[in-house]
Write a protein that holds these residues in place. Structure first.
Motif, PDB file in Angstrom:
ATOM      1  N   VAL A  95     -11.571  13.314 -12.871  1.00  9.55           N
ATOM      2  CA  VAL A  95     -10.326  12.597 -13.173  1.00  9.55           C
ATOM      3  C   VAL A  95     -10.574  11.539 -14.265  1.00  9.55           C
ATOM      4  CG1 VAL A  95     -10.664  10.768 -11.408  1.00  9.55           C
ATOM      5  CG2 VAL A  95      -8.338  11.532 -11.951  1.00  9.55           C
ATOM      6  N   THR A  96      -9.558  11.273 -15.078  1.00 13.89           N
ATOM      7  CA  THR A  96      -9.708  10.212 -16.086  1.00 13.89           C
ATOM      8  C   THR A  96      -9.130   8.897 -15.519  1.00 13.89           C
ATOM      9  OG1 THR A  96      -7.525  10.632 -17.019  1.00 13.89           O
ATOM     10  CG2 THR A  96      -9.381  11.875 -17.971  1.00 13.89           C
ATOM     11  N   TYR A  97      -9.500   7.796 -16.158  1.00 13.42           N
ATOM     12  CA  TYR A  97      -8.937   6.511 -15.714  1.00 13.42           C
ATOM     13  C   TYR A  97      -7.417   6.498 -15.886  1.00 13.42           C
ATOM     14  CZ  TYR A  97     -13.398   4.276 -14.732  1.00 13.42           C
ATOM     15  OH  TYR A  97     -14.604   3.949 -14.163  1.00 13.42           O
ATOM     16  N   GLU A  98      -6.928   7.180 -16.933  1.00 12.87           N
ATOM     17  CA  GLU A  98      -5.468   7.236 -17.157  1.00 12.87           C
ATOM     18  C   GLU A  98      -4.794   7.952 -15.985  1.00 12.87           C
ATOM     19  OE1 GLU A  98      -7.752   8.128 -19.574  1.00 12.87           O
ATOM     20  OE2 GLU A  98      -7.510   6.171 -20.524  1.00 12.87           O
ATOM     21  N   GLU A  99      -5.422   9.044 -15.549  1.00 12.75           N
ATOM     22  CA  GLU A  99      -4.851   9.782 -14.407  1.00 12.75           C
ATOM     23  C   GLU A  99      -4.924   8.955 -13.129  1.00 12.75           C
ATOM     24  OE1 GLU A  99      -5.811  14.308 -16.022  1.00 12.75           O
ATOM     25  OE2 GLU A  99      -7.348  13.180 -14.956  1.00 12.75           O
ATOM     26  N   LEU A 100      -6.013   8.201 -12.972  1.00 10.30           N
ATOM     27  CA  LEU A 100      -6.105   7.320 -11.791  1.00 10.30           C
ATOM     28  C   LEU A 100      -5.005   6.257 -11.845  1.00 10.30           C
ATOM     29  CD1 LEU A 100      -9.979   6.809 -11.361  1.00 10.30           C
ATOM     30  CD2 LEU A 100      -8.455   8.127  -9.885  1.00 10.30           C
ATOM     31  N   GLU A 101      -4.792   5.690 -13.029  1.00 13.52           N
ATOM     32  CA  GLU A 101      -3.714   4.690 -13.201  1.00 13.52           C
ATOM     33  C   GLU A 101      -2.364   5.295 -12.827  1.00 13.52           C
ATOM     34  OE1 GLU A 101      -3.808   1.526 -14.326  1.00 13.52           O
ATOM     35  OE2 GLU A 101      -5.326   1.262 -15.890  1.00 13.52           O
ATOM     36  N   GLU A 102      -2.150   6.519 -13.307  1.00 11.71           N
ATOM     37  CA  GLU A 102      -0.895   7.207 -13.035  1.00 11.71           C
ATOM     38  C   GLU A 102      -0.727   7.425 -11.519  1.00 11.71           C
ATOM     39  OE1 GLU A 102       0.950  11.525 -14.183  1.00 11.71           O
ATOM     40  OE2 GLU A 102      -0.690  10.810 -15.415  1.00 11.71           O
ATOM     41  N   GLY A 103      -1.815   7.856 -10.877  1.00 12.27           N
ATOM     42  CA  GLY A 103      -1.786   8.065  -9.425  1.00 12.27           C
ATOM     43  C   GLY A 103      -1.489   6.775  -8.689  1.00 12.27           C
ATOM     44  N   LEU A 104      -2.129   5.682  -9.142  1.00 13.92           N
ATOM     45  CA  LEU A 104      -1.900   4.381  -8.494  1.00 13.92           C
ATOM     46  C   LEU A 104      -0.437   3.957  -8.627  1.00 13.92           C
ATOM     47  CD1 LEU A 104      -5.161   2.613  -9.687  1.00 13.92           C
ATOM     48  CD2 LEU A 104      -4.511   2.952  -7.278  1.00 13.92           C
ATOM     49  N   ALA A 105       0.141   4.220  -9.809  1.00 15.02           N
ATOM     50  CA  ALA A 105       1.554   3.852 -10.014  1.00 15.02           C
ATOM     51  C   ALA A 105       2.446   4.661  -9.056  1.00 15.02           C
ATOM     52  CB  ALA A 105       1.949   4.104 -11.465  1.00 15.02           C
ATOM     53  N   LEU A 106       2.116   5.939  -8.848  1.00 11.50           N
ATOM     54  CA  LEU A 106       2.922   6.770  -7.939  1.00 11.50           C
ATOM     55  C   LEU A 106       2.739   6.330  -6.485  1.00 11.50           C
ATOM     56  CD1 LEU A 106       2.346  10.273  -9.610  1.00 11.50           C
ATOM     57  CD2 LEU A 106       4.414   8.852  -9.697  1.00 11.50           C
ATOM     58  N   ILE A 107       1.512   5.909  -6.150  1.00 16.39           N
ATOM     59  CA  ILE A 107       1.254   5.416  -4.790  1.00 16.39           C
ATOM     60  C   ILE A 107       2.045   4.120  -4.565  1.00 16.39           C
ATOM     61  CG2 ILE A 107      -0.546   4.369  -3.327  1.00 16.39           C
ATOM     62  CD1 ILE A 107      -2.485   6.496  -4.639  1.00 16.39           C
ATOM     63  N   ARG A 108       1.998   3.226  -5.563  1.00 11.23           N
ATOM     64  CA  ARG A 108       2.713   1.951  -5.442  1.00 11.23           C
ATOM     65  C   ARG A 108       4.215   2.194  -5.281  1.00 11.23           C
ATOM     66  NH1 ARG A 108       0.687  -0.784  -9.563  1.00 11.23           N
ATOM     67  NH2 ARG A 108      -0.494  -2.340  -8.425  1.00 11.23           N
ATOM     68  N   LYS A 109       4.741   3.103  -6.096  1.00 12.67           N
ATOM     69  CA  LYS A 109       6.171   3.414  -6.051  1.00 12.67           C
ATOM     70  C   LYS A 109       6.530   4.001  -4.673  1.00 12.67           C
ATOM     71  CE  LYS A 109       9.564   6.045  -8.785  1.00 12.67           C
ATOM     72  NZ  LYS A 109       9.978   7.345  -8.362  1.00 12.67           N
ATOM     73  N   SER A 110       5.723   4.975  -4.220  1.00 12.36           N
ATOM     74  CA  SER A 110       6.018   5.644  -2.940  1.00 12.36           C
ATOM     75  C   SER A 110       5.984   4.635  -1.800  1.00 12.36           C
ATOM     76  CB  SER A 110       5.007   6.758  -2.674  1.00 12.36           C
ATOM     77  OG  SER A 110       4.949   7.625  -3.782  1.00 12.36           O
ATOM     78  N   ALA A 111       4.982   3.740  -1.829  1.00 17.35           N
ATOM     79  CA  ALA A 111       4.863   2.740  -0.761  1.00 17.35           C
ATOM     80  C   ALA A 111       6.016   1.758  -0.826  1.00 17.35           C
ATOM     81  CB  ALA A 111       3.522   2.017  -0.889  1.00 17.35           C
ATOM     82  N   SER A 112       6.344   1.322  -2.031  1.00 14.89           N
ATOM     83  CA  SER A 112       7.386   0.289  -2.100  1.00 14.89           C
ATOM     84  C   SER A 112       8.750   0.863  -1.697  1.00 14.89           C
ATOM     85  CB  SER A 112       7.385  -0.409  -3.458  1.00 14.89           C
ATOM     86  OG  SER A 112       8.270   0.196  -4.331  1.00 14.89           O
TER      87      SER A 112
END
Ligand code: PLP
Length: 389
Positions: A366-383
């Protein structure tokens, strides 16, 4: 309705293509895959080096059986042995088969050495070792065994991390082996403490109790080394492997110290497909990539960074972050299913473990960009669920 067995509760998703960390569904929607087919496709989908190896081998020779010598298998055993603890290797086709073979090996070893008096095997509460009869009996999780009674009686389930309860059992004198997952994958990312692993390992070595490490989920890079035991300065007598070994081509393997492995003499165990040319070619390609200088270091670095970012998202919430390196996840008490479905709705694939944990297993590439993207989706889903920052 299809004639297929209904033994899986499948999500209503159909993927038709995979590339790296991305999966595309039948409607053309692209998802970020942080599940990797349950830690199988650890190098990402359609990895070019693995794909080429599979294509070339498929066009040359796929299978001959284990009636004949197979140089790819011999070379793969040697390579794995060098990556591991120098043991001999047996090849099969899945994790359950690898554990089945390991437990049969432990049985024949102790039967021959101790005249059938050490047939009991210790395993951990909440563990998962597979779905064959022997391995479901070894499994600690009750739900896996329910309805299949009578279960094999040679297993005693002890509490992981509690050396006292290990000692209570082994002192009875009839224990021949112990099987452990260093990080319980299916059990919910429970990690065994270092002291416990060292104490158990030393005791086993002293009294010739076989230490079997089930590295089916932890192996092939998930924890930031090729095998998780390497972080702990211990050496198992037997180790079982599958999942990431061939990046999606079915394969399992058992590695055992030579003086243990030799108890499975010709004719005592086997597998028609085990270690065929196609699976071996894929596994060689996986090892080519995973043994490149710096590969495991980048897994550890990305894993540490990612776990830190997850912790930032969930600080001051009831959600806790678990795991190590890219074997990561979050515990979402009572809302596991909702969390997974919400991530899916937002375009991120993550997977359940135990009752409350959501495993987040990005590919090791995985790239750091993809990890960032995943984190943004996790944050959105949780919020959207009212949790997170
Ligand atoms: C630790 C562990 N052992 C064994 C197995 C069984 O592997 P398989 O499904 O390939 O039989 C699994 C599968 O999830 C596992 O995680």
């Amino acid at each position: 309705m299809s004639a297929i067995f209904q033994n899986y509760a499948r999500y209503p998703l159909t993927f038709v293509k995979g590339e790296g960390a991305r999966l595309t569904d039948e409607n053309g929607r692209v998802f970020l895959d942080f599940g990797c087919g349950i830690s199988v496709v650890n190098l990402g989908h359609s990895h070019p080096h693995v794909t080429k190896a599979i294509q070339e081998q498929a066009a040359t020779l796929i299978h001959t059986s284990n009636l004949y010598r197979n140089p790819l298998q011999e070379q793969l055993a040697d390579r794995l042995s060098r990556c591991g603890f120098g043991g001999d290797v047996f090849f099969c086709n899945s994790g359950a088969e690898a554990n089945e073979a390991a437990l049969k090996l432990a049985r024949i070893y102790t039967n021959k050495k101790y005249d059938g008096k050490r047939s009991r095997v210790l395993t951990l509460q909440n563990s998962f070792h597979g779905r064959t009869y022997m391995t479901l009996s070894a499994t600690g999780q009750e739900k896996v065994k329910k309805g299949f009674e009578p279960i094999m009686e040679c297993f005693t389930h002890i509490r992981g991390g509690d050396f006292g309860s290990f000692l209570n059992e082994v002192k009875k004198g009839d224990v021949g082996a112990v099987i452990l997952e260093i990080v319980q994958g299916e059990g919910g990312l429970e990690m065994l403490p270092r002291d416990y692993l060292v104490e158990v390992s030393e005791y086993c070595a002293k009294y010739d109790i076989l230490l079997i490490l089930d590295e089916i989920q932890t192996g092939f890079g998930r924890t930031g080394d090729i095998f998780a035991y390497k972080h702990y300065g211990i050496t198992p007598d037997i180790m079982t492997l599958a999942k990431g070994i061939a990046n999606g081509v079915p394969m399992g393997a058992v590695m055992a110290k030579h003086e243990v492995a030799e108890y499975l003499s010709a004719g005592t165990h086997g597998s028609t497909f085990g270690g065929n040319y196609l699976a071996c070619a894929a596994a060689h390609a996986v090892l080519d990539v995973m043994t490149e200088k710096g590969f495991m270091l980048q897994v550890r670095e990305k894993g540490d960074w990612f776990l830190g970012k997850l912790a930032e998202i969930f600080h001051q919430t009831e959600v806790t972050v678990h795991g190590t390196a890219l074997m990561s996840g979050v515990k979402v008490p009572g809302r596991q299913k909702e969390f997974i479905e919400n991530c899916m709705k937002n375009g991120l694939i993550v997977i359940p473990a135990g009752n409350d944990v959501v495993r987040i297993y990005p590919p090791l590439t995985v790239t750091y960009e993809e990890l960032e993207e995943g984190l943004a989706l996790i944050r959105k889903s949780a919020s959207e669920m009212g949790i997170g920052d």
